[in-house]
Write a protein that holds these residues in place. Structure first.
Motif, short mmCIF file in Angstrom:
data_model
loop_
_atom_site.label_atom_id
_atom_site.label_comp_id
_atom_site.label_asym_id
_atom_site.label_seq_id
_atom_site.Cartn_x
_atom_site.Cartn_y
_atom_site.Cartn_z
N UNK A 36 0.83 -1.21 0.00
CA UNK A 36 0.00 0.00 0.00
C UNK A 36 0.87 1.26 0.00
N UNK A 37 1.83 1.42 0.94
CA UNK A 37 2.71 2.59 0.83
C UNK A 37 3.55 2.56 -0.45
N UNK A 38 3.84 1.36 -0.99
CA UNK A 38 4.59 1.29 -2.26
C UNK A 38 3.77 1.91 -3.38
N UNK A 82 -4.53 4.06 -11.97
CA UNK A 82 -3.22 4.39 -12.53
C UNK A 82 -3.07 3.88 -13.97
N UNK A 83 -3.48 2.63 -14.20
CA UNK A 83 -3.35 2.07 -15.55
C UNK A 83 -4.21 2.85 -16.53
N UNK A 138 2.72 9.14 -5.91
CA UNK A 138 3.35 10.41 -5.56
C UNK A 138 4.46 10.80 -6.50
N UNK A 139 5.18 9.81 -7.03
CA UNK A 139 6.28 10.09 -7.97
C UNK A 139 5.79 10.74 -9.25
N UNK A 140 4.51 10.59 -9.58
CA UNK A 140 3.96 11.24 -10.78
C UNK A 140 3.91 12.75 -10.62
N UNK A 150 9.73 3.23 -8.42
CA UNK A 150 8.70 2.81 -7.47
C UNK A 150 7.68 1.87 -8.10
N UNK A 151 7.72 1.72 -9.40
CA UNK A 151 6.69 0.92 -10.08
C UNK A 151 6.72 -0.56 -9.69
#
Length: 503
Positions: free
Chosen positions: A136-138, A185-186, A144-146, A157-158
């Motif tokens: 979940x945090x991953x 996301x997808x 967040x990296x986006x 992070x993907x």
């Protein structure tokens, strides 16, 4: 000369590439190639400057630090003297305290407000965080990296974010949350089939676990009223996203639309994010018919759920094989207009962008989309002479010659809805923090306004329509800074606009 944390921890001297502006000598002018190799490019400097600005903004943002202890120091990497190009990104640090992780902060600052079903950030600073599986945090870090200036960090992070797909992952509510986030996301990456499969798996697992029943949240909450609310919100987020993806897949099956549920509706956003004790609301989906009961509750998530249900009613009509649907069309049209009129303002009188309510924003967006989907198949404007098929919509504009010159009532209604939908771009807040689904809403606006341009012969009206097209294209450009789908769709819209002969 400041010292960065990385150099300090390595016990080495911190060196910077000195600016050469204005210092070029005659000798260097005779050797332009050598001089170019020693200079940083403008792009390199812009990336470094953006990263620095981001770190400063996050440190100074009191909303991110509310209720938390002093956060860890942000570190902006310096350039060594021998460096001539911007280095490949090194792994960003992840902290033991999830709440202070830089990418997790970006998740809550930008994404969580539009899809608020994971536990509030304050919970990540409590003992309850130990109940949350690592993926979940991953996924939060990946999202967040986006919003991080250097897009290359996303790929770091993907892999960890996709651990939720492993067969060994326990089949529980957290897996439903992870699959739902990946589906969003997808879709935002233009991976339509993968998004559909992840969404389908999430819904099947949710129904298998009984998340559509009110007792699930109580049994699986570890005694936490906030976690119980998170489970309720997870089901309603599934409901909303299922409807949006169904509409954008050529109005395919909205599976949860007809699913029986007695899950209580979400509480107010401020109460949820405060992480205080939450008493479940008494209202259910059936109670949305009672407008007076909604008006007496401060929760705005409910309006978003109602808008998704309205969208489901439209898709149900459009798939119907009945011959006479005019009465049903008029009824649903009245419901949509009534819903919009009873929406509270999505922003107060202040121009402070933090006051914009994302749930009300999406409720407006979905209701306007529903109006377009309802009236387009019955309008004369569907015969405008161009094709419109994108990753976002399968809206069919049939080829006819000549194109119609008069707009009927249905055309006027969905053109007006497209006008109001495009106006959402002008709200005083950062477009990049809007839901990724706003991409497809703006694409719909471009298509509708392009069709109207081809039919309308009044120069002033055509100029007005072109201005709206440019507004939507600009919104797509801003969303494209975070989401690949918006960048792709923007190019599709520009190509379509040029192919039909508009300039």
């Amino acid at each position: 000369m400041p010292t960065c944390t990385r150099c300090q921890s390595s016990n080495i001297e911190c060196r910077y590439v000195r600016s050469r502006r204005g210092l070029r000598t005659k000798h260097e002018n005779h050797h332009p190639q050598r001089f170019a190799e020693e200079m940083l490019t403008a792009e390199d400097f812009a990336e470094w400057l953006n990263a620095t600005t981001l770190a400063t903004d996050l440190e100074a943002d009191p909303a991110l630090l509310q209720g938390l202890d002093t956060p860890p120091v942000w570190d902006v990497p310096c350039l060594q003297e021998s460096t001539t190009t911007w280095p490949a990104p090194e792994p960003l640090p992840t902290t033991a305290e999830i709440a202070y992780d830089p990418m997790v902060q970006l998740y809550y600052q930008n994404f969580h407000r539009s899809h608020p079903f994971l536990v509030p950030r304050k919970i990540l600073h409590s003992s309850l965080r130990h109940q949350i599986p690592p993926y979940i945090p991953a996924i939060m870090r990946y999202i967040g990296a986006h919003y991080y200036p250097d897009a290359r960090f996303k790929e770091e992070f993907r892999p960890a974010a996709h651990d939720v797909l492993l067969d060994s992952t326990p089949r529980d509510g957290f897996k439903v949350q992870g699959l739902l986030l990946l589906a969003i996301l997808e879709h935002a990456h233009g991976q339509e089939e993968t998004a559909r499969l992840n969404m389908q798996t999430a819904i099947e697992l949710a129904l298998e676990l009984g998340m559509n029943r009110s007792n699930f949240s109580r049994v699986n909450s570890q005694g936490s009223s906030v976690l119980a609310e998170s489970w309720r919100r997870t089901y309603w987020e599934l409901y909303v996203v299922d409807g949006l993806l169904a509409a954008m897949r050529d109005q395919s099956s909205f599976r949860l639309f007809s699913q029986k549920t007695d899950v209580q509706l979400p509480c107010a956003e401020t109460l949820y994010n405060s992480a205080r004790e939450i008493t479940p609301t008494a209202g259910t989906l059936e109670d949305l018919n009672e407008k007076w009961s909604m008006a007496q509750d401060s929760s705005t998530f409910k309006y978003r759920i109602e808008a998704a249900r309205n969208l489901g009613l439209v898709m149900e009509i459009n798939r119907s094989l009945d011959i006479n649907l005019e009465a049903r069309v008029e009824t649903v049209d009245a419901m949509l207009v009534s819903s919009l009129m009873q929406l509270p303002s999505s922003q107060n009188n202040s121009l402070d962008s933090s006051n914009l309510d994302e749930m009300l924003f999406q409720a407006e967006m979905i209701d306007y989309l529903a109006i377009i989907y309802l009236h387009h198949p019955r309008s004369s404007m569907r015969f405008a002479s161009f094709q419109a098929r994108t990753w976002c919509t399968r809206l069919r504009i049939y080829n006819t010659n000549p194109a119609p010159t008069d707009l009927d009532l249905h055309s006027h209604k969905f053109l007006r809805a497209a006008d109001q939908l495009s106006n959402l771009v002008t709200l005083p807040s950062a477009i990049k923090s809007r839901t990724p689904f706003f991409t497809c809403a703006l694409a719909m606006c471009v298509i509708v306004h392009t069709a109207a341009c081809l039919i309308n012969s009044t120069p002033d009206k055509v100029d007005s329509l072109k201005a709206r097209i440019q507004l939507s294209i600009g919104g797509l450009n801003m969303l494209g800074k975070s989401w690949p789908l918006a960048k792709m769709v923007r190019q599709q819209m520009v190509n379509m606009y040029q192919e039909v002969g508009l300039r």
